[in-house]
Motif scaffolding. Structure first.
Motif, PDB file in Angstrom:
ATOM      1  N   PRO A 139      -6.670   7.290   2.221  1.00 40.26           N
ATOM      2  CA  PRO A 139      -7.636   8.197   1.577  1.00 40.26           C
ATOM      3  C   PRO A 139      -8.305   7.616   0.339  1.00 40.26           C
ATOM      4  O   PRO A 139      -9.447   7.984   0.020  1.00 40.26           O
ATOM      5  CB  PRO A 139      -6.781   9.419   1.232  1.00 40.26           C
ATOM      6  N   SER A 140      -7.618   6.719  -0.341  1.00 36.59           N
ATOM      7  CA  SER A 140      -8.215   6.121  -1.538  1.00 36.59           C
ATOM      8  C   SER A 140      -9.366   5.178  -1.191  1.00 36.59           C
ATOM      9  O   SER A 140     -10.192   4.859  -2.054  1.00 36.59           O
ATOM     10  CB  SER A 140      -7.158   5.341  -2.321  1.00 36.59           C
ATOM     11  N   THR A 144       0.836  -1.191   0.000  1.00 34.79           N
ATOM     12  CA  THR A 144       0.000   0.000   0.000  1.00 34.79           C
ATOM     13  C   THR A 144       0.875   1.248   0.000  1.00 34.79           C
ATOM     14  O   THR A 144       1.792   1.344   0.823  1.00 34.79           O
ATOM     15  CB  THR A 144      -0.917   0.024   1.246  1.00 34.79           C
ATOM     16  N   PRO A 145       0.645   2.195  -0.889  1.00 33.71           N
ATOM     17  CA  PRO A 145       1.454   3.420  -0.897  1.00 33.71           C
ATOM     18  C   PRO A 145       1.122   4.313   0.298  1.00 33.71           C
ATOM     19  O   PRO A 145      -0.019   4.367   0.753  1.00 33.71           O
ATOM     20  CB  PRO A 145       1.062   4.099  -2.217  1.00 33.71           C
ATOM     21  N   ASP A 194       0.232   7.664   2.031  1.00 31.85           N
ATOM     22  CA  ASP A 194      -0.471   8.882   1.630  1.00 31.85           C
ATOM     23  C   ASP A 194      -0.691   9.730   2.883  1.00 31.85           C
ATOM     24  O   ASP A 194      -1.494   9.385   3.743  1.00 31.85           O
ATOM     25  CB  ASP A 194      -1.807   8.533   0.973  1.00 31.85           C
ATOM     26  N   ARG A 195       0.025  10.855   2.975  1.00 31.83           N
ATOM     27  CA  ARG A 195      -0.056  11.708   4.157  1.00 31.83           C
ATOM     28  C   ARG A 195      -1.036  12.871   3.969  1.00 31.83           C
ATOM     29  O   ARG A 195      -1.082  13.778   4.787  1.00 31.83           O
ATOM     30  CB  ARG A 195       1.331  12.302   4.477  1.00 31.83           C
ATOM     31  N   SER A 196      -1.817  12.862   2.921  1.00 31.43           N
ATOM     32  CA  SER A 196      -2.631  14.031   2.572  1.00 31.43           C
ATOM     33  C   SER A 196      -3.597  14.433   3.681  1.00 31.43           C
ATOM     34  O   SER A 196      -3.824  15.627   3.904  1.00 31.43           O
ATOM     35  CB  SER A 196      -3.399  13.767   1.276  1.00 31.43           C
TER      36      SER A 196
END
Length: 276
Positions: free
Chosen positions: A235-236, A111-112, A114-116
């Motif tokens: 988030p995805s 899983t990548p 993602d800190r957004s």
């Protein structure tokens, strides 16, 4: 003596209300033409499908109990009359389990990162409130945990009742698998594997419900914390097999601890149910 309809009426009505709107949307997503106005309604924010469990519970309560009984049920369900210490597992346990599952999947390269959302705490807090009222907790918990669970616990142990609710709660999501962007996966095999996660989470929901003297509000907060944790760290909102395996492992550990230490939940629940 109070008249209570068979419990399958609730499940049948909840499924009919939700699937009646989701299935046409899924059929349209697969290329079957629908009238433009209907398609716009089904794909818009006013599609009531997610409210199926809530509407079913309210409809049956009003029909067989009347307005006063329904208001009393709502008051008794949406209470905070429990030790505030239980807000800690209610809000933090989902963060540890689902955040830990994503972290494990990231460390394994599946899983990548993602800190957004992690980088914007106020946005995450607002997101929690939005999720509470629009992404499952409010629409579902008065049905699954407020209506079905206490009745099932009159016949089964907390574990048995959790299994029944967990399976039916999981299966209720099935049409969403065929609607792009509506669920965490569009892979039917991965959805099948998700049944284990739903069942394990259902056991934790029952534990929270029983330990907070039947507070559906507590299960709403738990549900919101669960969905928000997934959203913050992922988030995805798209799962993969590694992520699912990591989360199920952590859930199994959590459930094991709960089942090993929770010796009195069934007796406490029965005492409360006798007062209804």
């Amino acid at each position: 003596m109070k008249t209570r309809p068979p419990l399958f009426w609730f499940f049948g009505l909840a499924y009919a209300l939700s699937w009646g709107f989701w299935i046409p949307e899924a059929v349209a997503a697969w290329g079957v033409p629908l009238p433009p106005a209907l398609l716009q309604f089904l794909s818009g924010p006013f599609n009531p499908a997610a409210f199926g469990p809530l509407i079913a519970a309210l409809a049956l309560r009003l029909t067989f109990g009347g307005r006063k009984e329904t208001l009393r049920w709502l008051r008794d369900s949406l209470h905070l009359r429990f030790n505030a210490i239980w807000l800690l597992p209610t809000l933090l346990l989902p963060l540890l389990i689902f955040g830990g599952g994503v972290l494990g999947s990231i460390l394994m390269g599946a899983t990548p990162l993602d800190r957004s959302i992690l980088s914007n705490p106020p946005y995450a807090l607002i997101g929690f409130l939005v999720i509470l009222f629009t992404a499952g907790p409010f629409q579902e918990e008065l049905g699954w945990r407020g209506y079905a669970l206490p009745r099932l616990q009159r016949r089964f142990s907390p574990l048995g009742a959790s299994l029944v609710v967990g399976v039916l709660w999981w299966l209720w999501h099935l049409p969403l698998v065929f609607i792009p962007g509506k669920f965490m996966t569009q892979d039917p095999l991965l959805f099948l594997a998700l049944s284990l996660e739903f069942i394990l989470v259902s056991i934790l929901f029952t534990w929270i419900y029983n330990r907070t003297q039947g507070s559906v509000l507590a299960t709403m907060l738990f549900h919101a914390a669960m969905n928000a944790s997934i959203w913050v760290f992922l988030p995805s909102m798209t799962i993969n097999a590694t992520l699912l395996a990591c989360t199920v492992l952590l859930l199994a550990i959590g459930v094991g601890v709960v089942l090993a230490g929770d010796k009195t939940a069934h007796l406490n629940s029965l005492r409360r149910l006798e007062k209804e």
